[in-house]
Design a protein around this motif. Structure first.
Motif, mmCIF file in Angstrom:
data_model
loop_
_atom_site.group_PDB
_atom_site.id
_atom_site.type_symbol
_atom_site.label_atom_id
_atom_site.label_comp_id
_atom_site.label_asym_id
_atom_site.label_seq_id
_atom_site.Cartn_x
_atom_site.Cartn_y
_atom_site.Cartn_z
ATOM 1 N N ALA A 38 0.809 -1.225 0.000
ATOM 2 C CA ALA A 38 0.000 0.000 0.000
ATOM 3 C C ALA A 38 0.839 1.271 0.000
ATOM 4 O O ALA A 38 0.287 2.364 -0.193
ATOM 5 N N THR A 39 2.151 1.162 0.217
ATOM 6 C CA THR A 39 2.980 2.371 0.233
ATOM 7 C C THR A 39 3.085 2.952 -1.168
ATOM 8 O O THR A 39 2.912 2.260 -2.174
ATOM 9 N N THR A 40 3.407 4.250 -1.234
ATOM 10 C CA THR A 40 3.506 4.927 -2.526
ATOM 11 C C THR A 40 4.728 4.435 -3.286
ATOM 12 O O THR A 40 5.686 3.919 -2.711
ATOM 13 N N ASP A 41 4.688 4.656 -4.612
ATOM 14 C CA ASP A 41 5.760 4.147 -5.466
ATOM 15 C C ASP A 41 7.112 4.779 -5.168
ATOM 16 O O ASP A 41 8.158 4.198 -5.464
ATOM 17 N N ASP A 42 7.126 6.004 -4.620
ATOM 18 C CA ASP A 42 8.404 6.646 -4.355
ATOM 19 C C ASP A 42 9.015 6.222 -3.018
ATOM 20 O O ASP A 42 10.087 6.682 -2.645
#
Length: 241
Positions: A38-42
């Motif tokens: 669920a973490t962002t791609d960056d």
């Protein structure tokens, strides 16, 4: 204050660049995988792999084994900092397969080394820790460049004695650091020896240690092969890694 990192205690030592597949069945680590996905791609999709000291139970790698029911397996007990080695390596998620019952098969790759400072109490169901990142190793170190061919030759001799049909060296890495990690993960070494190699301050130190270990192991294997009994009867037991 160091970085806060989710950590997964295992009975194996992970090295940067090496692949580690895992079968995730405990609910707390299912939650970890879901949180990472669920973490962002960056943000890096990674967690820390830190090795349990010998004699402690560890989650099984990748497959529970035939006839085993994950639902009947109790979750591993909580661990304390003194039950863990103090240097680990992060595992970056590369592939995640969710099974119908909520378990996961994941493939990870070792990314960066860290030192465990303390276990954190932050409300997550899985283990988290305060860590400090160990410095990246310089790829252009002249001493490491000079040592690498000697260590590779010793590794070839060792593998020829251990298993002549090995395919480990079909594609030899040119980078001394990558080579040092490959040898550390592949040679039949104890957990303590692997941990010492992971914690080495630089590539040259790791290569020197590997040269000593490989020469020792090759000497033992050569003597064993001179005895007229099957090698499997006399060789040291395989590391649980």
């Amino acid at each position: 204050m160091g970085a806060i990192l989710p950590v997964f205690p295992l009975g194996t030592v992970l090295f940067p660049g090496l692949v580690l597949p895992l079968h995730i069945f405990e609910e707390r680590y299912r939650t970890l995988v879901r949180d990472l996905v669920a973490t962002t791609d960056d943000e890096p999709h990674e967690f820390g792999v830190i090795t349990l000291r010998q004699g402690l139970e560890a989650p099984a790698p990748f497959d529970a084994g035939p006839g085993e029911d994950d639902d009947e397996r109790p979750e591993a007990p909580a661990v304390t900092a003194d039950q863990l080695y103090d240097v680990g390596c992060t595992a970056e998620l590369r592939q995640v397969t969710e099974l119908p019952d909520g378990r996961f098969d994941i493939v990870t790759v070792g990314r960066r080394r860290f030192r465990l400072l303390s276990l954190a109490a932050d409300g997550h169901p899985y283990l988290t820790a305060e860590v400090e990142w160990l410095p990246d190793e310089e790829p252009g170190d002249e001493t490491a460049q000079l040592l690498a061919p000697r260590v590779l030759a010793a590794f070839r001799t060792y593998l020829d004695l251990l298993r002549p049909d090995s395919e480990v060296l079909d594609q030899v890495p040119d980078d001394p650091t990558v080579l040092s990690h490959l040898i550390a993960a592949t040679a039949q070494l104890t957990i303590d020896e692997r941990q010492d190699l992971l914690a080495a301050p630089d590539t040259a130190t790791r290569l020197r240690a590997e040269l000593r270990l490989l020469n020792r192991e090759a000497g033992l294997l050569a003597r064993v092969r001179a005895v007229p009994v099957p090698l499997s009867d006399l060789a040291r037991p395989m590391s649980p890694n």
